[in-house]
Motif scaffolding. Structure first.
Motif, PDB file in Angstrom:
ATOM      1  N   UNK A 225     -36.242 -14.460 -44.239  1.00  0.00           N
ATOM      2  CA  UNK A 225     -35.586 -15.521 -45.011  1.00  0.00           C
ATOM      3  C   UNK A 225     -34.223 -15.861 -44.405  1.00  0.00           C
ATOM      4  N   UNK A 226     -33.476 -14.841 -43.986  1.00  0.00           N
ATOM      5  CA  UNK A 226     -32.169 -15.102 -43.364  1.00  0.00           C
ATOM      6  C   UNK A 226     -32.333 -15.797 -42.012  1.00  0.00           C
ATOM      7  N   UNK A 227     -33.358 -15.366 -41.247  1.00  0.00           N
ATOM      8  CA  UNK A 227     -33.604 -16.007 -39.952  1.00  0.00           C
ATOM      9  C   UNK A 227     -33.954 -17.486 -40.137  1.00  0.00           C
ATOM     10  N   UNK A 228     -34.728 -17.793 -41.156  1.00  0.00           N
ATOM     11  CA  UNK A 228     -35.051 -19.192 -41.447  1.00  0.00           C
ATOM     12  C   UNK A 228     -33.774 -19.979 -41.771  1.00  0.00           C
TER      13      UNK A 228
ATOM     14  N   UNK B 118     -26.579 -22.936 -45.518  1.00  0.00           N
ATOM     15  CA  UNK B 118     -25.935 -21.634 -45.336  1.00  0.00           C
ATOM     16  C   UNK B 118     -27.021 -20.553 -45.326  1.00  0.00           C
ATOM     17  N   UNK B 119     -27.102 -19.742 -44.269  1.00  0.00           N
ATOM     18  CA  UNK B 119     -28.183 -18.747 -44.184  1.00  0.00           C
ATOM     19  C   UNK B 119     -28.231 -17.786 -45.378  1.00  0.00           C
ATOM     20  N   UNK B 120     -27.051 -17.373 -45.852  1.00  0.00           N
ATOM     21  CA  UNK B 120     -27.032 -16.455 -46.996  1.00  0.00           C
ATOM     22  C   UNK B 120     -27.585 -17.126 -48.246  1.00  0.00           C
ATOM     23  N   UNK B 121     -27.179 -18.387 -48.460  1.00  0.00           N
ATOM     24  CA  UNK B 121     -27.675 -19.121 -49.628  1.00  0.00           C
ATOM     25  C   UNK B 121     -29.189 -19.327 -49.540  1.00  0.00           C
ATOM     26  N   UNK B 122     -29.656 -19.725 -48.372  1.00  0.00           N
ATOM     27  CA  UNK B 122     -31.093 -19.985 -48.203  1.00  0.00           C
ATOM     28  C   UNK B 122     -31.899 -18.697 -48.397  1.00  0.00           C
ATOM     29  N   UNK B 123     -31.416 -17.603 -47.796  1.00  0.00           N
ATOM     30  CA  UNK B 123     -32.124 -16.327 -47.950  1.00  0.00           C
ATOM     31  C   UNK B 123     -32.129 -15.870 -49.407  1.00  0.00           C
ATOM     32  N   UNK B 124     -31.000 -16.073 -50.084  1.00  0.00           N
ATOM     33  CA  UNK B 124     -30.920 -15.684 -51.500  1.00  0.00           C
ATOM     34  C   UNK B 124     -31.921 -16.462 -52.348  1.00  0.00           C
ATOM     35  N   UNK B 125     -31.996 -17.774 -52.112  1.00  0.00           N
ATOM     36  CA  UNK B 125     -32.919 -18.600 -52.890  1.00  0.00           C
ATOM     37  C   UNK B 125     -34.375 -18.214 -52.634  1.00  0.00           C
ATOM     38  N   UNK B 126     -34.700 -17.957 -51.366  1.00  0.00           N
ATOM     39  CA  UNK B 126     -36.086 -17.593 -51.037  1.00  0.00           C
ATOM     40  C   UNK B 126     -36.462 -16.261 -51.676  1.00  0.00           C
ATOM     41  N   UNK B 127     -35.597 -15.256 -51.500  1.00  0.00           N
ATOM     42  CA  UNK B 127     -35.905 -13.923 -52.049  1.00  0.00           C
ATOM     43  C   UNK B 127     -35.941 -13.966 -53.578  1.00  0.00           C
ATOM     44  N   UNK B 128     -34.967 -14.697 -54.183  1.00  0.00           N
ATOM     45  CA  UNK B 128     -34.950 -14.782 -55.655  1.00  0.00           C
ATOM     46  C   UNK B 128     -36.215 -15.458 -56.167  1.00  0.00           C
ATOM     47  N   UNK B 129     -36.674 -16.488 -55.463  1.00  0.00           N
ATOM     48  CA  UNK B 129     -37.902 -17.165 -55.870  1.00  0.00           C
ATOM     49  C   UNK B 129     -39.110 -16.242 -55.818  1.00  0.00           C
TER      50      UNK B 129
ATOM     51  N   UNK C  11     -22.631 -11.264 -59.067  1.00  0.00           N
ATOM     52  CA  UNK C  11     -21.555 -12.236 -59.301  1.00  0.00           C
ATOM     53  C   UNK C  11     -20.603 -12.292 -58.113  1.00  0.00           C
ATOM     54  N   UNK C  12     -20.391 -11.152 -57.448  1.00  0.00           N
ATOM     55  CA  UNK C  12     -19.543 -11.160 -56.247  1.00  0.00           C
ATOM     56  C   UNK C  12     -20.188 -11.985 -55.144  1.00  0.00           C
ATOM     57  N   UNK C  13     -21.499 -11.820 -54.975  1.00  0.00           N
ATOM     58  CA  UNK C  13     -22.207 -12.603 -53.949  1.00  0.00           C
ATOM     59  C   UNK C  13     -22.185 -14.087 -54.309  1.00  0.00           C
ATOM     60  N   UNK C  14     -22.416 -14.405 -55.580  1.00  0.00           N
ATOM     61  CA  UNK C  14     -22.390 -15.810 -56.013  1.00  0.00           C
ATOM     62  C   UNK C  14     -21.012 -16.422 -55.812  1.00  0.00           C
ATOM     63  N   UNK C  15     -19.967 -15.626 -56.114  1.00  0.00           N
ATOM     64  CA  UNK C  15     -18.607 -16.102 -55.902  1.00  0.00           C
ATOM     65  C   UNK C  15     -18.387 -16.443 -54.436  1.00  0.00           C
ATOM     66  N   UNK C  16     -18.896 -15.572 -53.555  1.00  0.00           N
ATOM     67  CA  UNK C  16     -18.765 -15.834 -52.132  1.00  0.00           C
ATOM     68  C   UNK C  16     -19.533 -17.065 -51.688  1.00  0.00           C
ATOM     69  N   UNK C  17     -20.745 -17.219 -52.206  1.00  0.00           N
ATOM     70  CA  UNK C  17     -21.574 -18.360 -51.819  1.00  0.00           C
ATOM     71  C   UNK C  17     -20.957 -19.682 -52.263  1.00  0.00           C
ATOM     72  N   UNK C  18     -20.535 -19.724 -53.521  1.00  0.00           N
ATOM     73  CA  UNK C  18     -19.950 -20.968 -54.049  1.00  0.00           C
ATOM     74  C   UNK C  18     -18.666 -21.308 -53.300  1.00  0.00           C
ATOM     75  N   UNK C  19     -17.838 -20.276 -53.051  1.00  0.00           N
ATOM     76  CA  UNK C  19     -16.599 -20.517 -52.314  1.00  0.00           C
ATOM     77  C   UNK C  19     -16.861 -21.013 -50.905  1.00  0.00           C
ATOM     78  N   UNK C  20     -17.850 -20.400 -50.231  1.00  0.00           N
ATOM     79  CA  UNK C  20     -18.158 -20.809 -48.858  1.00  0.00           C
ATOM     80  C   UNK C  20     -18.695 -22.235 -48.800  1.00  0.00           C
ATOM     81  N   UNK C  21     -19.381 -22.654 -49.852  1.00  0.00           N
ATOM     82  CA  UNK C  21     -19.956 -24.004 -49.875  1.00  0.00           C
ATOM     83  C   UNK C  21     -18.919 -25.067 -50.211  1.00  0.00           C
TER      84      UNK C  21
END
Length: 220
Positions: A10-13, A27-38, A145-155
């Motif tokens: 998922x991260x490689x994608x 963002x690779x982290x966001x995309x990987x998170x969405x795929x794995x969460x799904x 929540x720490x990861x989400x904080x990072x993702x939202x901030x990075x975006x």
């Protein structure tokens, strides 16, 4: 091994998509998170079970964070000349972030567990995970929540800083690192080595200040 393989694929994608689509959303982290969460939702797998399966990957988080300090060493002479601005800016930015998390979580009437988890959200996820045992927050929620904080901030943050006219690499890096830690620092490095180094400092100061705040709250 299946969950580790899925996470890496998922991260490689996400990395492939980022090289082809020039968008903050790629963002690779966001995309990987969405795929794995799904996949977790569809398969009915709990987050705790997933974390147990990918333990070898999460064990690499700490050394990965340490590796972000390499640009700081390369630019140590320049950063040493700006130490006052970096410390004042990083600590004040983190303090505002912690205050906003505490204030808005109370105004919104969030549960005690959510409020305690948000207290450590400005810190990077390995730090938030360790501090959860002192705040009494659920470790999984604190880390999420720490990861989400990072993702939202990075975006959002890089574009917002450009919008309000903040263009100095030290100021941009410090703000991004103090708010969105590891994920944001990876994004800041795309703007240049100096921005990435300042972001590493912001991330470190945020982790330090949040730890001090949690120590104070725990004693109280």
């Amino acid at each position: 091994m299946a969950w580790i393989a899925l996470t890496l694929i998922a991260f490689a994608l996400g990395v492939v998509l980022q090289t082809r689509v020039r968008s903050p959303l790629a963002n690779p982290t966001l995309i990987a998170t969405l795929i794995v969460a799904g996949v977790l939702l569809v398969g009915g797998v709990s987050h705790a079970s997933y974390l147990k399966e990918v333990q070898p990957l999460t064990a690499l988080l700490a050394p990965a964070i340490v590796a972000l300090a390499v640009p700081m060493y390369r630019l140590r002479a320049l950063l040493a000349r700006q130490w006052r601005s970096l410390i004042i800016g990083g600590l004040s930015g983190t303090l505002v972030g912690v205050g906003a998390d505490v204030l808005f979580s109370r105004l919104l009437g969030l549960s005690g567990e959510a409020q305690r988890s948000l207290l450590t959200a400005p810190a990077t996820s390995p730090v938030a995970l360790q501090l959860a045992q002192f705040t009494g927050a659920p470790p999984a929620l604190a880390a999420t929540l720490a990861v989400l904080s990072g993702l939202v901030g990075a975006l959002i943050l890089p574009g917002f800083l450009t919008l309000i006219g903040v263009r100095h690499p030290l100021a941009r890096g410090l703000a991004i690192g103090a708010v969105s830690h590891g994920v944001g620092t990876a994004r800041a490095r795309e703007e240049g080595e100096l921005t990435g180094a300042a972001s590493s400092i912001g991330m470190g100061l945020a982790a330090l200040l949040v730890t001090v705040v949690v120590a104070g709250v725990s004693r109280g």
